[in-house]
Design an enzyme around this catalytic site. Structure first.
Site, PDB file in Angstrom:
ATOM      1  N   PHE A 127       0.680  -1.257  -0.046  1.00 33.81           N
ATOM      2  CA  PHE A 127       0.005   0.016   0.109  1.00 33.81           C
ATOM      3  C   PHE A 127       0.948   1.289   0.087  1.00 33.81           C
ATOM      4  O   PHE A 127       1.756   1.504   0.933  1.00 33.81           O
ATOM      5  CB  PHE A 127      -0.776   0.003   1.393  1.00 33.81           C
ATOM      6  N   ASP A 213       9.385   2.832   1.425  1.00 37.04           N
ATOM      7  CA  ASP A 213       8.222   3.331   2.025  1.00 37.04           C
ATOM      8  C   ASP A 213       7.841   3.143   3.419  1.00 37.04           C
ATOM      9  O   ASP A 213       7.610   2.101   4.051  1.00 37.04           O
ATOM     10  CB  ASP A 213       6.824   3.083   1.226  1.00 37.04           C
ATOM     11  N   LYS A 242       2.666   9.836   8.705  1.00 35.85           N
ATOM     12  CA  LYS A 242       2.071   9.289   9.781  1.00 35.85           C
ATOM     13  C   LYS A 242       2.720   9.997  11.230  1.00 35.85           C
ATOM     14  O   LYS A 242       2.330  11.147  11.342  1.00 35.85           O
ATOM     15  CB  LYS A 242       1.751   7.993   9.898  1.00 35.85           C
TER      16      LYS A 242
HETATM   17  C1  LIG Z   1       2.985   2.366   3.929  1.00 40.66           C
HETATM   18  C2  LIG Z   1       2.141   3.268   3.525  1.00 40.66           C
HETATM   19  N1  LIG Z   1       2.395   4.156   2.545  1.00 40.66           N
HETATM   20  C3  LIG Z   1       1.426   5.252   2.144  1.00 40.66           C
HETATM   21  C4  LIG Z   1       0.407   5.442   2.945  1.00 40.66           C
HETATM   22  C5  LIG Z   1      -0.507   6.487   2.433  1.00 40.66           C
HETATM   23  O1  LIG Z   1      -0.234   7.546   3.397  1.00 40.66           O
HETATM   24  P1  LIG Z   1      -1.360   8.721   3.378  1.00 40.66           P
HETATM   25  O2  LIG Z   1      -2.752   8.173   3.731  1.00 40.66           O
HETATM   26  O3  LIG Z   1      -1.106   9.847   4.489  1.00 40.66           O
HETATM   27  O4  LIG Z   1      -1.493   9.364   2.086  1.00 40.66           O
HETATM   28  C6  LIG Z   1      -0.101   4.740   3.685  1.00 40.66           C
HETATM   29  C7  LIG Z   1      -1.068   4.761   4.653  1.00 40.66           C
HETATM   30  O5  LIG Z   1      -1.834   4.032   5.374  1.00 40.66           O
HETATM   31  C8  LIG Z   1       0.867   3.602   4.304  1.00 40.66           C
HETATM   32  O6  LIG Z   1       0.628   2.482   5.272  1.00 40.66           O
END
Ligand SMILES: Cc1ncc(COP(=O)(O)O)c(C=O)c1O
Length: 385
Positions: A127, A213, A242
């Site tokens: 994700f 990520d 986050k």
């Molecule tokens: C690993 C990862 N990358 C990207 C995101 C996306 O982040 P945002 O919701 O702040 O755009 C998330 C959100 O859960 C995530 O867990």
């Protein structure tokens, strides 16, 4: 009738106050937040130092724009780069934006190397966000469904399979591999301990960028400031969000070496990104993590919770796996347990459920008494299945 678009299906509760691991709803009922706003309020709700920083900075200066130097942003960039061994930082407002920046940098890297169809390898069940590029990078049909045509040139491979990545080494269009060190949204999927090291070796040999990520795994969630520090590696690009702002929206894309010179004036930007208020908040978050030994607590409480869960739940016939790294914890059951979400809410417990997995991301400031309360609440819940 609500004027909100129906893209969320919120549980029937509304919170008016937060303190540490707890939220209070508009009827005065207290809930244990074992999800931290989905891995965001790592220092707990309304941490006093963070609140003070927001109050003081908002009284002084909230926003200017990136058309002028922003001292707090420069201080934050230096702090983050020194902590992560990275060289440069770009700030946006979310995880998706941090990943968008990473994807754009990978495309520029391709452009610089005369690769006309720069292609990024990402993983199944990953994700990376909800913007067009990041949902295209995401390895999940549900996230992509209805949004065709997707942004092209993402290849999805099995997570934790080196052979699948190696099978693309003959493809001259590959510019990067983009991975979560631990897959969060798909239920805390932890790869083999040397997986990232081997992926980095493959990237180095093939001149590919390694993009990690750490939007969910970063900022102490796994017991180290960044999960890849367990592997003793430095990626070419690292994305964060986050926990970085403890609830104030901020995303960061950090780069190392050759990835650091690609974003030049006019190639990328953000109106709000890294403004004085969010930067001051993130600086304070990092200071608190150091001052209050939050990484030690994340590690110790993660081990404590995991051992308690294993002790109490391993005998349960409905539990098939308990996985964790620091305070990123999953309890996998032998059947879909979506119904437990409502039950947990009734028991004043906030958790996440993905299919047959209960996911817990409690605040990193959780103490032993709170951990015991959480264990009891979760074990009582599992009995309900
Ligand atoms: C690993 C990862 N990358 C990207 C995101 C996306 O982040 P945002 O919701 O702040 O755009 C998330 C959100 O859960 C995530 O867990």
């Amino acid at each position: 009738m609500s004027y909100l678009m129906p893209n969320y299906s919120p549980l029937d509760v509304s919170f008016v106050k937060g303190e540490g691991c707890y939220l209070t709803d508009d009827k005065g009922e207290k809930y244990f937040d074992a999800l931290s706003g989905v891995g965001v309020v790592n220092l707990g709700h309304c941490h006093k130092d963070v609140t003070k920083a927001i109050q003081e900075q908002s009284a002084e200066l909230i926003h200017t724009s990136n058309w002028y130097h922003i001292k707090n942003q420069e201080v934050l960039a230096e702090k983050l780069c020194k902590l992560s061994n990275m060289d440069k930082a770009f700030f946006g407002n979310s995880g998706a934006e941090a990943n968008e920046a990473a994807i754009k940098i990978a495309r520029l890297y391709g452009d610089q190397n005369n690769i006309t169809n720069p292609t990024i390898i990402t993983a199944n069940q990953s994700f990376h966000g909800r913007t067009m590029a990041t949902l295209s990078a995401t390895g999940n049909d549900k996230v992509q469904s209805g949004f065709a045509p997707l942004v092209s040139k993402f290849i999805h491979v099995e997570f934790n399979s080196l052979d699948e990545i190696k099978s693309h080494t003959g493809n001259p269009d590959i510019v990067a591999v983009m991975l979560e060190p631990i897959q969060g949204e798909s239920g805390v999927i932890i790869p083999d301990s040397s997986y990232l090291n081997s992926v980095q070796d493959i990237c180095k040999k093939n001149n590919w960028l390694l993009i990690l990520d750490e939007v969910q795994t970063g900022i102490g969630r796994t017991g180290k400031l960044f999960a890849h520090q367990y592997n003793d590696i430095t990626p070419d690009i690292l994305t964060l969000a986050k926990g970085l702002g403890n609830g104030v929206p901020i995303g960061a894309c950090l780069t190392k070496g050759k990835a650091s010179k690609l974003l030049v004036p006019g190639t990328h930007g953000s109106t709000f990104g890294g403004n004085p208020l969010v930067s001051k908040t993130a600086i304070t978050v990092l200071e608190v993590i150091e001052k209050d030994h939050i990484l030690d607590n994340s590690l110790r409480m993660g081990e404590y919770l995991t051992s308690k869960f294993k002790d109490k739940l391993n005998k349960s016939s409905s539990v098939i796996d308990i996985r964790s790294k620091g305070l990123m914890i999953a309890i996998e059951l032998n059947e879909d347990c979506s119904s437990l979400l409502q039950q947990a809410l009734k028991n004043k417990l906030l958790i996440n459920i993905t299919g047959q997995t209960i996911r817990l991301l409690p605040p990193l400031i959780i103490n032993k008494d709170e951990a015991d309360i959480l264990v009891k609440k979760v074990c009582d819940l599992v009995k309900e299945i």
